[in-house]
Motif scaffolding. Sequence first.
Motif, PDB file in Angstrom:
ATOM      1  N   MET A 243      15.865  60.900  34.245  1.00 55.08           N
ATOM      2  CA  MET A 243      15.354  59.766  35.009  1.00 55.08           C
ATOM      3  C   MET A 243      15.230  58.551  34.093  1.00 55.08           C
ATOM      4  SD  MET A 243      11.752  59.404  37.078  1.00 55.08           S
ATOM      5  CE  MET A 243      12.286  60.615  38.260  1.00 55.08           C
ATOM      6  N   GLU A 244      15.713  57.395  34.538  1.00 56.81           N
ATOM      7  CA  GLU A 244      15.627  56.183  33.747  1.00 56.81           C
ATOM      8  C   GLU A 244      14.183  55.685  33.715  1.00 56.81           C
ATOM      9  OE1 GLU A 244      17.597  51.702  33.658  1.00 56.81           O
ATOM     10  OE2 GLU A 244      18.300  53.242  35.055  1.00 56.81           O
ATOM     11  N   ILE A 245      13.703  55.340  32.521  1.00 56.98           N
ATOM     12  CA  ILE A 245      12.327  54.895  32.359  1.00 56.98           C
ATOM     13  C   ILE A 245      12.224  53.427  32.750  1.00 56.98           C
ATOM     14  CG2 ILE A 245      10.414  54.609  30.744  1.00 56.98           C
ATOM     15  CD1 ILE A 245      11.155  57.497  31.407  1.00 56.98           C
ATOM     16  N   SER A 246      11.218  53.100  33.553  1.00 54.13           N
ATOM     17  CA  SER A 246      11.024  51.733  33.996  1.00 54.13           C
ATOM     18  C   SER A 246      10.606  50.842  32.830  1.00 54.13           C
ATOM     19  CB  SER A 246       9.947  51.679  35.081  1.00 54.13           C
ATOM     20  OG  SER A 246      10.366  52.432  36.185  1.00 54.13           O
ATOM     21  N   ALA A 247      10.862  49.553  32.973  1.00 55.65           N
ATOM     22  CA  ALA A 247      10.540  48.590  31.925  1.00 55.65           C
ATOM     23  C   ALA A 247       9.060  48.581  31.597  1.00 55.65           C
ATOM     24  CB  ALA A 247      11.000  47.198  32.358  1.00 55.65           C
ATOM     25  N   TYR A 248       8.236  48.944  32.584  1.00 59.16           N
ATOM     26  CA  TYR A 248       6.789  48.932  32.346  1.00 59.16           C
ATOM     27  C   TYR A 248       6.398  49.893  31.234  1.00 59.16           C
ATOM     28  CZ  TYR A 248       1.798  49.247  33.021  1.00 59.16           C
ATOM     29  OH  TYR A 248       0.459  49.229  32.804  1.00 59.16           O
ATOM     30  N   TYR A 249       7.035  51.054  31.196  1.00 60.56           N
ATOM     31  CA  TYR A 249       6.732  52.028  30.158  1.00 60.56           C
ATOM     32  C   TYR A 249       7.151  51.504  28.788  1.00 60.56           C
ATOM     33  CZ  TYR A 249       5.799  55.532  33.686  1.00 60.56           C
ATOM     34  OH  TYR A 249       5.269  56.224  34.728  1.00 60.56           O
ATOM     35  N   GLU A 250       8.291  50.837  28.747  1.00 60.94           N
ATOM     36  CA  GLU A 250       8.827  50.378  27.477  1.00 60.94           C
ATOM     37  C   GLU A 250       7.925  49.312  26.849  1.00 60.94           C
ATOM     38  OE1 GLU A 250      13.464  51.169  28.817  1.00 60.94           O
ATOM     39  OE2 GLU A 250      12.727  49.126  28.518  1.00 60.94           O
ATOM     40  N   THR A 251       7.303  48.505  27.658  1.00 65.75           N
ATOM     41  CA  THR A 251       6.406  47.476  27.124  1.00 65.75           C
ATOM     42  C   THR A 251       5.067  48.051  26.704  1.00 65.75           C
ATOM     43  OG1 THR A 251       5.580  46.970  29.332  1.00 65.75           O
ATOM     44  CG2 THR A 251       7.441  45.675  28.551  1.00 65.75           C
ATOM     45  N   LYS A 252       4.707  49.232  27.261  1.00 67.57           N
ATOM     46  CA  LYS A 252       3.443  49.911  26.932  1.00 67.57           C
ATOM     47  C   LYS A 252       2.245  48.983  27.092  1.00 67.57           C
ATOM     48  CE  LYS A 252       5.497  53.335  23.859  1.00 67.57           C
ATOM     49  NZ  LYS A 252       5.487  53.974  22.545  1.00 67.57           N
ATOM     50  N   THR A 253       2.255  48.249  28.166  1.00 65.83           N
ATOM     51  CA  THR A 253       1.146  47.342  28.443  1.00 65.83           C
ATOM     52  C   THR A 253      -0.109  48.140  28.746  1.00 65.83           C
ATOM     53  OG1 THR A 253       2.745  45.829  29.400  1.00 65.83           O
ATOM     54  CG2 THR A 253       0.437  45.398  29.877  1.00 65.83           C
TER      55      THR A 253
ATOM     56  N   GLN B 197       3.439  38.301  43.603  1.00 68.67           N
ATOM     57  CA  GLN B 197       2.616  37.620  42.593  1.00 68.67           C
ATOM     58  C   GLN B 197       1.132  37.921  42.733  1.00 68.67           C
ATOM     59  OE1 GLN B 197       4.584  36.114  44.872  1.00 68.67           O
ATOM     60  NE2 GLN B 197       3.692  34.179  45.635  1.00 68.67           N
ATOM     61  N   TYR B 198       0.728  38.551  43.845  1.00 67.13           N
ATOM     62  CA  TYR B 198      -0.679  38.893  44.042  1.00 67.13           C
ATOM     63  C   TYR B 198      -0.963  40.364  43.740  1.00 67.13           C
ATOM     64  CZ  TYR B 198      -0.486  34.395  46.338  1.00 67.13           C
ATOM     65  OH  TYR B 198      -0.284  33.065  46.594  1.00 67.13           O
ATOM     66  N   LEU B 199       0.062  41.081  43.284  1.00 63.19           N
ATOM     67  CA  LEU B 199      -0.086  42.509  42.976  1.00 63.19           C
ATOM     68  C   LEU B 199       0.018  42.720  41.468  1.00 63.19           C
ATOM     69  CD1 LEU B 199       2.313  43.878  45.754  1.00 63.19           C
ATOM     70  CD2 LEU B 199      -0.163  43.499  45.907  1.00 63.19           C
ATOM     71  N   THR B 200      -0.752  43.665  40.953  1.00 62.84           N
ATOM     72  CA  THR B 200      -0.763  43.931  39.514  1.00 62.84           C
ATOM     73  C   THR B 200       0.195  45.053  39.147  1.00 62.84           C
ATOM     74  OG1 THR B 200      -3.100  43.286  39.489  1.00 62.84           O
ATOM     75  CG2 THR B 200      -2.250  44.383  37.522  1.00 62.84           C
ATOM     76  N   LEU B 201       0.036  46.210  39.771  1.00 65.25           N
ATOM     77  CA  LEU B 201       0.868  47.381  39.495  1.00 65.25           C
ATOM     78  C   LEU B 201       1.078  48.184  40.763  1.00 65.25           C
ATOM     79  CD1 LEU B 201      -0.714  48.758  36.167  1.00 65.25           C
ATOM     80  CD2 LEU B 201       1.488  47.605  36.369  1.00 65.25           C
ATOM     81  N   LEU B 202       2.195  48.907  40.800  1.00 62.61           N
ATOM     82  CA  LEU B 202       2.456  49.856  41.877  1.00 62.61           C
ATOM     83  C   LEU B 202       2.519  51.255  41.281  1.00 62.61           C
ATOM     84  CD1 LEU B 202       4.391  47.104  42.546  1.00 62.61           C
ATOM     85  CD2 LEU B 202       4.641  48.399  44.663  1.00 62.61           C
ATOM     86  N   PHE B 203       1.684  52.150  41.782  1.00 68.52           N
ATOM     87  CA  PHE B 203       1.724  53.551  41.376  1.00 68.52           C
ATOM     88  C   PHE B 203       2.644  54.287  42.349  1.00 68.52           C
ATOM     89  CE2 PHE B 203      -2.415  52.010  39.933  1.00 68.52           C
ATOM     90  CZ  PHE B 203      -2.381  52.369  38.600  1.00 68.52           C
ATOM     91  N   THR B 204       3.741  54.807  41.845  1.00 67.91           N
ATOM     92  CA  THR B 204       4.717  55.505  42.673  1.00 67.91           C
ATOM     93  C   THR B 204       5.097  56.815  42.010  1.00 67.91           C
ATOM     94  OG1 THR B 204       6.821  54.773  41.696  1.00 67.91           O
ATOM     95  CG2 THR B 204       5.660  53.190  43.101  1.00 67.91           C
ATOM     96  N   ASP B 205       5.801  57.671  42.742  1.00 65.06           N
ATOM     97  CA  ASP B 205       6.276  58.923  42.157  1.00 65.06           C
ATOM     98  C   ASP B 205       7.453  58.690  41.213  1.00 65.06           C
ATOM     99  OD1 ASP B 205       8.610  59.839  44.575  1.00 65.06           O
ATOM    100  OD2 ASP B 205       7.082  58.332  44.966  1.00 65.06           O
ATOM    101  N   LEU B 206       7.933  57.443  41.106  1.00 65.68           N
ATOM    102  CA  LEU B 206       8.952  57.086  40.126  1.00 65.68           C
ATOM    103  C   LEU B 206       8.321  56.634  38.816  1.00 65.68           C
ATOM    104  CD1 LEU B 206      11.305  54.969  42.425  1.00 65.68           C
ATOM    105  CD2 LEU B 206      11.524  57.387  41.819  1.00 65.68           C
ATOM    106  N   GLY B 207       7.004  56.431  38.831  1.00 63.01           N
ATOM    107  CA  GLY B 207       6.291  55.949  37.660  1.00 63.01           C
ATOM    108  C   GLY B 207       5.377  54.798  38.032  1.00 63.01           C
TER     109      GLY B 207
ATOM    110  N   LEU C 105       4.899  50.979  38.083  1.00 64.91           N
ATOM    111  CA  LEU C 105       5.845  49.865  38.070  1.00 64.91           C
ATOM    112  C   LEU C 105       5.131  48.531  38.202  1.00 64.91           C
ATOM    113  CD1 LEU C 105       8.404  51.272  40.697  1.00 64.91           C
ATOM    114  CD2 LEU C 105       8.349  51.738  38.245  1.00 64.91           C
ATOM    115  N   THR C 106       5.671  47.523  37.535  1.00 66.17           N
ATOM    116  CA  THR C 106       5.269  46.161  37.845  1.00 66.17           C
ATOM    117  C   THR C 106       6.088  45.720  39.063  1.00 66.17           C
ATOM    118  OG1 THR C 106       6.930  45.325  36.320  1.00 66.17           O
ATOM    119  CG2 THR C 106       4.684  45.571  35.465  1.00 66.17           C
ATOM    120  N   PRO C 107       5.592  44.771  39.848  1.00 65.46           N
ATOM    121  CA  PRO C 107       6.359  44.332  41.030  1.00 65.46           C
ATOM    122  C   PRO C 107       7.782  43.880  40.699  1.00 65.46           C
ATOM    123  CG  PRO C 107       4.114  43.508  41.156  1.00 65.46           C
ATOM    124  CD  PRO C 107       4.252  44.143  39.803  1.00 65.46           C
ATOM    125  N   SER C 108       7.973  43.283  39.519  1.00 66.36           N
ATOM    126  CA  SER C 108       9.307  42.777  39.163  1.00 66.36           C
ATOM    127  C   SER C 108      10.324  43.889  38.941  1.00 66.36           C
ATOM    128  CB  SER C 108       9.217  41.917  37.892  1.00 66.36           C
ATOM    129  OG  SER C 108       8.717  42.681  36.807  1.00 66.36           O
TER     130      SER C 108
END
Length: 347
Positions: free
Chosen positions: A1-11, A321-331, A333-336
């Motif tokens: 599974m490809e890791i989303s950009a959110y994980y790579e930034t480790k915010t 722009q009014y959402l911070t994070l999405l919790f999904t079964d893919l990981g 995610l940031t909205p972008s």
Amino acid sequence: MEISAYYETKTAHFGVVSTDWLAQAQSATSIPNPTLSSPIPIQHNKPFSVIDEFNTWRNQPHLAEAVAAIRALAAVIRSSQATTMMELEIELKKASDSLKSWDTTSISLTAGCDLFMRYVTRTSALEYEDFNSAKSRLIERAEKFGEISYKARKVIAMLSQDFIFDGCTILVHGFSRVVLEVLKLAAQNKKLFRVFCTEGRPDRTGLRLSNELAKLDVPVKIVIDSAVAYSMDEVDMVFVGADGVVESGGIINMMGTYQTALVAKSMNKPVYVAAESYKFARLYPLDQKDLAPALRPVDFGVPIPSKVEVECSARDYTPPQYLTLLFTDLGVLTPSVVSDELIQLYL
């Protein structure tokens, strides 16, 4: 599974996000669930109806409508009398269209059916197998997709736990089974938090959620919808579900989600969305009027003059722009990142 950009930034948002999260969550829910077999055996002396099969699955109280549709489509493959792949794909397409027309306003139902069709039939390798082998492969894929969809809620609940900290206050709008699963797991993990539930007019979904939370001994307070801004000072975060996640990274959800997110954003409170990947839809609304109408009767408890117009829309669109994070079964995610995930899902 490809890791989303959110994980790579480790915010960091109340906890460190690591690439181990998704693997841990999936392994924690890897035990097969015995309830996933067909609730009623297929009767060969009775013509198969995908709508009847769908309704049978839908009657299970903890099963989402889209997952019921996915299970029904898997049953179409098992019961099919087709002798070629072309006939089987046509049969599946007709069944999918029938389910989508059952409720044309349901975004998750349409997205679930579309994703099922893409996931099950997207490889050309099937064309080079004999029909029985190809059909067996389709059944395996259908069951796998149904299993993934069924477990999505538990995966999301696991991924969200580091964001709920002791002593926090969470504002929840609407009744979402995914959000309830998140809060239930937090309570089971002995986290100390309290929840503000909006009343959720016109169908008072907040009352339903507050009843469920009270059973878990979670401190809960009901807030009338017009008091969201008044109460936001006491809130640490907002949690909402979604009827659909659109290509922009925004969400379509119960009426009032947009104004709740607006207030939270203006007061620097994070807004978290819990949504299964089968709710990712190929839609790109530009404003509220781009949504297909989903009307709901509103009872004010008093007679309303016939000349008075009543807004009966059941849902609104919250821009990314009014959402911070999405919790999904893919990981997480940031909205972008949502548009990238949608491309991967529909490839």
